[in-house]
Design an enzyme around this catalytic site. Structure first.
Site, PDB file in Angstrom:
ATOM      1  N   GLY A   1     -16.956 -16.297  -2.661  1.00 27.71           N
ATOM      2  CA  GLY A   1     -17.568 -16.954  -3.797  1.00 27.71           C
ATOM      3  C   GLY A   1     -17.841 -16.003  -4.946  1.00 27.71           C
ATOM      4  O   GLY A   1     -18.021 -16.417  -6.067  1.00 27.71           O
ATOM      5  N   GLN A   2     -17.876 -14.725  -4.682  1.00 34.65           N
ATOM      6  CA  GLN A   2     -18.250 -13.790  -5.736  1.00 34.65           C
ATOM      7  C   GLN A   2     -17.085 -12.977  -6.274  1.00 34.65           C
ATOM      8  O   GLN A   2     -17.261 -12.159  -7.152  1.00 34.65           O
ATOM      9  CB  GLN A   2     -19.332 -12.836  -5.228  1.00 34.65           C
ATOM     10  N   GLY A   3     -15.906 -13.155  -5.745  1.00 35.27           N
ATOM     11  CA  GLY A   3     -14.773 -12.420  -6.289  1.00 35.27           C
ATOM     12  C   GLY A   3     -13.798 -11.990  -5.211  1.00 35.27           C
ATOM     13  O   GLY A   3     -13.992 -12.277  -4.033  1.00 35.27           O
TER      14      GLY A   3
ATOM     15  N   VAL B   1     -11.573  -8.979  -3.163  1.00 37.64           N
ATOM     16  CA  VAL B   1     -11.641  -7.576  -2.780  1.00 37.64           C
ATOM     17  C   VAL B   1     -10.229  -7.073  -2.482  1.00 37.64           C
ATOM     18  O   VAL B   1      -9.481  -7.711  -1.741  1.00 37.64           O
ATOM     19  CB  VAL B   1     -12.534  -7.378  -1.539  1.00 37.64           C
TER      20      VAL B   1
ATOM     21  N   LYS C   1     -13.689  -4.255  -5.558  1.00 38.56           N
ATOM     22  CA  LYS C   1     -14.120  -5.645  -5.725  1.00 38.56           C
ATOM     23  C   LYS C   1     -14.122  -6.031  -7.190  1.00 38.56           C
ATOM     24  O   LYS C   1     -14.730  -5.386  -8.013  1.00 38.56           O
ATOM     25  CB  LYS C   1     -15.518  -5.820  -5.158  1.00 38.56           C
TER      26      LYS C   1
ATOM     27  N   ASP D   1     -25.432 -12.887  -0.492  1.00 37.59           N
ATOM     28  CA  ASP D   1     -24.310 -13.514   0.220  1.00 37.59           C
ATOM     29  C   ASP D   1     -24.180 -12.924   1.623  1.00 37.59           C
ATOM     30  O   ASP D   1     -23.125 -12.435   2.014  1.00 37.59           O
ATOM     31  CB  ASP D   1     -23.019 -13.350  -0.585  1.00 37.59           C
TER      32      ASP D   1
ATOM     33  N   GLY E   1      -9.869  -9.618   1.030  1.00 34.43           N
ATOM     34  CA  GLY E   1     -10.919 -10.596   1.228  1.00 34.43           C
ATOM     35  C   GLY E   1     -11.247 -11.289  -0.074  1.00 34.43           C
ATOM     36  O   GLY E   1     -11.075 -10.713  -1.133  1.00 34.43           O
TER      37      GLY E   1
END
Ligand SMILES: *[C@@H]1O[C@H](CO)[C@@H](O)[C@H](O)[C@H]1NC(C)=O
Ligand SMILES: *[C@@H]1O[C@H](CO)[C@@H](O)[C@H](O)[C@H]1NC(C)=O
Ligand SMILES: *[C@@H]1O[C@H](CO)[C@@H](O)[C@H](O)[C@H]1NC(C)=O
Ligand SMILES: *[C@@H]1O[C@H](CO)[C@@H](O)[C@H](O)[C@H]1NC(C)=O
Ligand SMILES: *[C@@H]1O[C@H](CO)[C@@H](O)[C@H](O)[C@H]1NC(C)=O
Ligand SMILES: *[C@@H]1O[C@H](CO)[C@@H](O)[C@H](O)[C@H]1NC(C)=O
Ligand SMILES: *[C@@H]1O[C@H](CO)[C@@H](O)[C@H](O)[C@H]1NC(C)=O
Ligand SMILES: *[C@@H]1O[C@H](CO)[C@@H](O)[C@H](O)[C@H]1NC(C)=O
Ligand SMILES: *[C@@H]1O[C@H](CO)[C@@H](O)[C@H](O)[C@H]1NC(C)=O
Ligand SMILES: *[C@@H]1O[C@H](CO)[C@@H](O)[C@H](O)[C@H]1NC(C)=O
Ligand SMILES: *[C@@H]1O[C@H](CO)[C@@H](O)[C@H](O)[C@H]1NC(C)=O
Ligand SMILES: *[C@@H]1O[C@H](CO)[C@@H](O)[C@H](O)[C@H]1NC(C)=O
Length: 738
Positions: free
Chosen positions: A424-426, A428, A442, A538, A421
């Site tokens: 917007g935050q990184g 996984v 993550k 999020d 996955g």
């Protein structure tokens, strides 16, 4: 004279060697009879300057007076690489300039749209840059909004080469898969007369090649940034032959399969499927016989064969010793002879070897120490020591600090194929620890300086979260530049996939309401279990995982969220979120609050009710956002039109209206008017009980007693009940799992 005569052939040899090396560079190839150059730019196949020369119409370029353009969008191309599957484009930067005579800001907004083309913005090679002394600007894509706040406090010096969010410059990472974006300035952050006079006339936002961007103080004091980059911003794109098919699908059609060269292979990147020469080969995989063997022996810098005999083989090379010699363990050839006069030489060689080995060891040790030093630096920077001490003092916490090696091993060195996955935050990754436990790893995106310092502290708080509807955070790694979080692995998929994956699958209202309820409880728990509250930041259906056959909801991905600052004046310097779920108020003020999570949760509720995606890329502009479509429908009293047919029936009409009303409440434009997550959880739990016990529906007395005195149900009608009063019994829902 004699010496010069000897020297001349040597010089020639060197020259020849240089020529050979240059010639070994991959030749540019195109189809027979096709032009492969435009000005100084190579145009390799699959690209071509007309229809017959390109692999298909998407790869036709336009050469106009030595400049190369991509026809569909008239984007200028500076360079194309077949080996890297990359193309370098020239795009635009946006600016916001203060005009003193009118006391207004003038905007020049830039945008890029490569929808329906082979090109996608490379997430690894580009960065979002915001310049200015009071500038909050974003890159708004089809699905993500990411930006940052750049300011100039007087205590941070503005220096060349250093981008610091307190000194006129900030950067944010580009998410994967972006084909459309525009630069956007938040109008509430602008240049006043004061800033204009003393600091900078304009603010800028641009997405550009990380390798090119180098902050200069002159970017603030003059217009040189815009003069240089306004229509010449270098951007790196990845490209692919077809965007929506996988390698396996591509191979099934052997007339259209693009990797036609022997010794080529199919690769998948963010843009789709593309080709590359196999290991040991180079050239153009899109041409028959395009990939040729690399002659490793002519390049002993990259392919060393120390003192041995180098022999090139297809796809590889061998390095062997001359006859009568054998390879020692360190790759040097040694004579096998036992002649006495050789003993001295052998002794000397051994001495030399020992010396070399000693020096190598010393060097390696030094390097390792240096690496360790760097790791320790990050560890300290991320507040690792604090965390470590606390961990030691609080025994029984099942939270682990992982080393970088452990996580590299678990995830195959963060291999692209382990990605499960990204957002917007990184990214996984799926990983398997030594103990053969499956985990989700993550890797966060860049975080602000302030947050870096607080990271250890945050982890300590997150490690204590224990709720049955929240994915367990197993540990973290602090030795790397960006924090890495390790979660338990939940195999069954996400709420997003349940709702939008297979539309023929029936999902009952009861299941939907339970998932909503469980997620709401989890979020309420996050908001209440620590002070200041833990914000998710999020909330979306892809972050609600479903476990087991019962589809128990588990909220994930909360680690990159930030602890709400108790200091109201402190801003979040990095704004990021998912379009469709992003709280408009947060985008305006750059202050993430618990009510931002409530807004996003309201959108998830809508998804559950309507089974429509939060953002519909294909819809016309005013129907893209599910929340807008919903609010319009509510206003026009046409709720039935958008509710999923699967759950629509007369018996539940009132209940559905109540859920919709709850969602509407969550989506209030004004944060203070939204209910708290706890109130939402209680309301949903109450509705769930009503659904499970329809008899209560007919008997207001009994319902009252079920819900507690404070619920306001009048004469059997639930429609008007929109208060979020706290009922004693239901509040116990929060206790579960603690
Ligand atoms: C090629 O690009 C030029 C300049 O943008 C434009 O005027 C021309 O129409 C283009 N030609 C084609 C065939 O797209
Ligand atoms: C293609 O293969 C070469 C060598 O095998 C590698 O260096 C390069 O990164 C690959 N390109 C892509 C786009 O994966
Ligand atoms: C500022 O605004 C005035 C009035 O619209 C205009 O004439 C002037 O050119 C503007 N100055 C700049 C630098 O854009
Ligand atoms: C600048 O932002 C303030 C709010 O922070 C707003 O009131 C003002 O109108 C803006 N000024 C300009 C020139 O856009
Ligand atoms: C981007 O371009 C595509 C087709 O080229 C178009 O359908 C789409 O509306 C454009 N997107 C935006 C946001 O302009
Ligand atoms: C930064 O570099 C620019 C030239 O690139 C120069 O003009 C400027 O004076 C430098 N600023 C400082 C503070 O050294
Ligand atoms: C950035 O520019 C400064 C001078 O302005 C220079 O010293 C520095 O080496 C540059 N950094 C990079 C990575 O190019
Ligand atoms: C790929 O996309 C094209 C156009 O968007 C569409 O017509 C085609 O069906 C898609 N193919 C697959 C396998 O999804
Ligand atoms: C294409 O593939 C099919 C099987 O997938 C095979 O029977 C056929 O011979 C192939 N055609 C060519 C031209 O390679
Ligand atoms: C294979 O690709 C060609 C060219 O794109 C197309 O004409 C043909 O219909 C495809 N065949 C199959 C079986 O999909
Ligand atoms: C390509 O490979 C196939 C089988 O691996 C072989 O039969 C064929 O001769 C090769 N073609 C060339 C031009 O080397
Ligand atoms: C590499 O090759 C060059 C010339 O072919 C030679 O001078 C040099 O000694 C070689 N280096 C090594 C490490 O073999």
């Amino acid at each position: 004279m004699e010496f010069a005569r000897l020297l001349l052939p040597c010089l020639c040899l060197v020259l020849v060697a240089v020529c050979v090396l240059t010639a070994a560079d991959v030749p540019v190839v195109g189809l027979p009879g096709c032009t492969t150059r435009c000005g100084h730019i190579d145009v390799p196949y699959p690209y071509g300057l007309d229809e017959g020369c390109a692999i298909h119409s998407d790869f036709v370029l336009n050469c106009s007076t030595t400049k190369l353009f991509y026809g569909k969008t008239n984007l200028e191309i500076a360079k194309i690489s077949v080996q890297d599957n990359k193309a370098w484009f020239r795009t635009w930067a946006s600016r916001q300039c203060y005009n003193q005579s009118t006391n207004q800001n003038i905007y020049d907004d830039a945008w890029l749209n490569t929808t329906d083309t082979p090109f996608v913005l490379s997430a690894d090679d580009n960065t979002i840059v915001v310049l200015g002394c009071n500038s909050l600007a974003y890159m708004i894509g089809e699905t993500y909004v990411i930006g940052c706040w750049s300011s100039c406090d007087n205590s941070t010096p503005i220096v060349n080469g250093s981008c610091n969010s307190n000194a006129g410059c900030c950067q944010a990472d580009v998410p994967t898969g972006v084909r459309y974006y525009r630069g956007y300035f938040n109008p509430l952050y602008n240049n006043s007369d004061q800033i204009w006079k003393t600091k900078t006339p304009c603010n800028y936002v641009a997405v550009m090649d990380t390798a090119v961007f180098n902050f200069s103080t002159t970017y603030l004091t003059s217009t040189v940034f815009y003069d240089t980059y306004s229509n010449n911003t270098p951007v790196v794109m990845e490209w692919a032959i077809r965007s929506n098919i996988s390698c396996a699908e591509a191979k099934t059609n052997n007339t259209s399969y693009a990797c036609v060269s022997n010794n080529s292979e199919c690769i998948t990147n963010d843009a789709g499927y593309a080709c590359n020469c196999s290991k040991g080969y180079q050239g153009n995989p899109y041409m028959i016989n395009g990939c040729t063997d690399i002659d490793e022996c002519s390049n002993n810098a990259t392919y060393p064969c120390t003192a041995g005999i180098c022999e090139n083989t297809p796809g590889s090379y061998t390095c062997s010793c001359p006859r009568g010699q054998s390879m020692s363990s360190d790759g040097v050839c040694k004579k096998n002879q036992r002649l006495t006069w050789m003993a001295l030489v052998v002794g000397a060689s051994i001495g030399l070897v020992v010396l070399v080995v000693t020096i190598t060891c010393a060097y390696l040790t030094h390097e390792r120490r240096k690496l360790k030093h760097i790791k320790q630096k990050y560890f300290r920077q991320h507040g690792g020591l604090l965390l470590f001490q606390e961990m030691r003092s609080q025994q029984g916490v099942s939270f682990k600090i992982f080393s970088e090696e452990e996580l590299q091993q678990a995830t195959n060195n963060f291999a692209e194929k382990e990605v499960i996955g990204h957002g917007g935050q990184g990214k996984v990754y799926k990983g398997v620890l030594k103990s053969s436990t499956e985990v989700a790893v993550k890797r966060c995106m860049t975080i602000g300086e302030q947050q870096k310092k607080e990271f250890g502290k945050e982890m300590l708080i997150l490690s204590q979260i224990n709720h049955r509807n929240i994915v367990k955070l197993l540990g973290c790694c602090l030795e790397v530049e960006v924090p890495v979080l390790v979660y338990e692995f939940i195999p069954n998929g996400t709420l997003f996939h349940l709702l939008h994956g297979n539309h023929t699958r029936h999902i009952s209202l009861d299941t939907r309401l339970r998932i909503a309820c469980e997620s709401a409880e989890a979020l309420a728990y996050l908001h209440s279990c620590a002070s200041p509250p833990i914000l998710h930041g999020d909330v979306k259906s892809t972050n609600i995982l479903l476990n087991g056959d019962l589809l128990t909801a588990k909220v994930s991905d909360f680690g990159a969220s930030i602890l709400a600052s108790s200091d109201e004046s402190q801003f979040v310097t990095l704004v990021q979120g998912t379009r469709g779920y992003l709280d408009p108020e947060y985008m305006q003020t750059s202050q993430l609050t618990d009510k931002s999570d409530v807004y996003s949760f309201g959108v998830v509720l809508l998804e559950l009710l309507t089974r429509k995606m939060a953002i519909n890329v294909k819809a016309p502009e005013n129907e893209k956002c599910l929340s807008m479509v919903f609010l319009c429908a509510m206003k026009e009293n046409k709720l039935e039109d958008i509710i999923d047919c699967d759950i629509k029936d007369d018996e539940n009409a009132e209940l559905l209206e109540e859920i919709a009303e709850t969602a509407r409440h969550c989506l209030d434009m004004c944060g203070v008017n939204r209910p708290s997550m706890k109130e939402v959880a209680e309301q949903l739990d109450r509705l769930r009980k009503v659904l499970q016990h329809p008899w209560a529906h007919k008997d207001p007395e009994e319902l009252d007693s079920l819900l507690g005195e404070s619920s306001s149900v009048n004469s059997g009608s639930l429609v008007t009940t929109t208060s979020f009063s706290i009922t004693k019994k239901v509040a116990m829902g929060l206790e579960i799992g603690r």
